[in-house]
Structures are given as C-alpha cells and as structure tokens.
Design an enzyme around this catalytic site. Structure first.
Site, mmCIF file in Angstrom:
data_model
loop_
_atom_site.group_PDB
_atom_site.id
_atom_site.type_symbol
_atom_site.label_atom_id
_atom_site.label_comp_id
_atom_site.label_asym_id
_atom_site.label_seq_id
_atom_site.Cartn_x
_atom_site.Cartn_y
_atom_site.Cartn_z
ATOM 1 N N SER A 42 72.335 55.271 31.926
ATOM 2 C CA SER A 42 72.131 53.861 31.600
ATOM 3 C C SER A 42 70.955 53.244 32.331
ATOM 4 C CB SER A 42 73.406 53.070 31.910
ATOM 5 O OG SER A 42 73.819 53.274 33.251
ATOM 6 N N HIS A 249 73.479 46.791 36.841
ATOM 7 C CA HIS A 249 72.380 47.516 36.206
ATOM 8 C C HIS A 249 71.110 46.668 36.271
ATOM 9 C CE1 HIS A 249 75.602 50.012 34.563
ATOM 10 N NE2 HIS A 249 74.670 50.909 34.277
#
Length: 267
Positions: A42, A249
């Site tokens: 990711s 993230h």
C-alpha cells in the site's frame, strides 16, 4: 536557449514540489527512461493519497510516487503492479510477472505487512501501553528473524528477471514525531514502541537491499520532520482517518515527498 519537453517538465516538478516542502534538485537531470516497473504494498500503491481510479482493492493512486515518476519521466513502458495489502509472497505470485528482461528501473516497497505492522497499529489503538509494547516486540522479532529470508527471495527473483535493471528499494517512514505537538491520541509510550518497530524494519530492509546490490531510499530520512505530531501539522502521514484503511499511510504530501526523494536518486 531551447529546453526539451522533459527538461521543462522536470523544472516544473521541482518548483511545484518545493512549494509543499519537498526537497527536489533544482533541475532534475534529463535521462533516457526505459521500462519502469513499480512493485510493492500500500505504501507503493498510494493508499491514503486518494484518486484510485479503477484499480479496485489494490488502491493504486494517481498521486503515488511511482505514477508521478512515470508522468514526469515518460518511460518507454510503465507497469504499476503494486497492490494494497501485498506481502512478499504476493509480489512473487502476482507482481514480478510485470518485469521483463528489458526493464530498466524497478521500485519496490514490501515487508511491512509480512511483519504485521497493520495489526500493530490496530492493537496499539485498542489496547494498553503494555500490550502495544509487547505486540511491537513480536513484530520486531519477526522482522529480524523471518523477514530477511523473505526479502532475499523477492530480491533474487527481481534480479533474475531483470539482470540489468536499476532497483530502488523504498523504505517506510517513522510514524510519529516524539514529544511532538499532538495533544491527544496514543501515549508517548506507544508512539515510541511504534517508532522502534519502524527503525527495526528500516534497518532490516536496508541491509537486505544492500546485500542484493540494490539501492535504498530511506523513508525515515525522506519523511523526517513530517511525521504525525510534527510541529505545524505538516504531516505527510494520515493519522486515524476514514476510510479507516487509509490511516497511517502517506497522504498526498507524503507521496510527493517520496517522489521528490526518488527524483533525487534517479534524476
């Protein structure tokens, strides 16, 4: 004086990146760009930076560092194979097929999911200080004992498929600025344990990439001063956010930061 189109684009990128605090050479060098393949999880796909198009669960963002590099360097071919949630086995089973012998550049971010760092963040948000520390110690032990062999297998397969490619292993950042400006959220004990895990993971990935003869882009250095809780809220990482999978993230600024660091290596 006339400038080539790629030279003008590189200059524009440098100016735009500097506006958001990304360190990029004043004029990125013009290079002949062959085929580029972007692999990983990711952090490589761009989860957290939005604009995922039709990539489904892989969450490949138009703002990801790999896509930005392809947009500005116009490689002869670009394969964006990175996929959210990927572990080393997924790279071997469903991503390395994008690599062909003529591939000239490969980037890869992988290993965090193998070591269970998504679970670490969940446990630290829901559990006590002691349980968070314990879970981080488990992840660190795995990263030191089991992850090196898994990384070696992936790196060997990459080299086997593209003997002459330039391979850049993109590392993960620390998540927190310690003793920073956050007035709420996880305790300093939890933040310290999480950062220690980031350091263990970074050291392992750096060592194995060096052993494979690959270059290493250290995410800890690239994101320094822009972690969660950094002064001035200039954070390149999402804290808890919705959708929840985008938490912890890189956001759009974080992907710009990765891109700037990548340009600093490749020109």
């Amino acid at each position: 004086m006339r400038f080539s189109r790629k030279y003008v684009i590189a200059a524009f990128v440098a100016v735009a990146a500097s506006a958001v605090g990304v360190a990029v050479p004043a004029f990125a060098a013009e290079t002949a760009a062959g085929k580029y393949v972007a692999l990983g999880d990711s952090y490589a796909s761009g989860l957290g930076a939005g604009d995922y198009g039709d990539s489904g669960s892989c969450k490949r963002s138009a703002n990801a560092y790999a896509q930005q590099w392809a947009n500005t360097h116009a490689p002869s071919a670009f394969e964006f194979a990175a996929c959210s949630g990927a572990v080393t086995a997924d790279v071997l089973s469903s991503q390395v097929g994008a690599i062909t012998p003529d591939t000239e550049l490969i980037t890869i971010s992988i290993g965090g999911n193998d070591a269970g760092f998504a679970d670490v963040m969940t446990d630290c948000n829901l559990g006590s200080d002691s349980s968070c520390v314990s879970r981080n110690q488990e992840a660190q032990a795995f990263a030191q004992s089991e992850l090196p062999g898994r990384l070696d297998g992936v790196y060997a397969e990459i080299r086997n498929r593209a003997p002459n490619a330039r391979v850049i292993v993109v590392g993960y950042p620390r998540i927190y600025t310690l003793d920073g400006d956050c007035s709420a959220g996880l305790s300093e004990t939890k933040r310290t344990a999480i950062n220690q895990s980031s350091d263990v993971l970074g050291d392992v990935v750096s060592a194995r990439s060096a052993a494979a003869g690959f270059e290493f882009l250290d995410g800890r250095s690239a994101f320094s001063g822009h972690e969660i809780c950094a002064p001035g809220d200039d954070w390149w990482l999402n804290s808890i956010t919705f959708p929840i999978e985008e938490s912890y993230h890189p956001n759009g600024a974080g992907q710009n930061g990765y891109f700037g660091a990548l340009v600093g290596i490749t020109g």
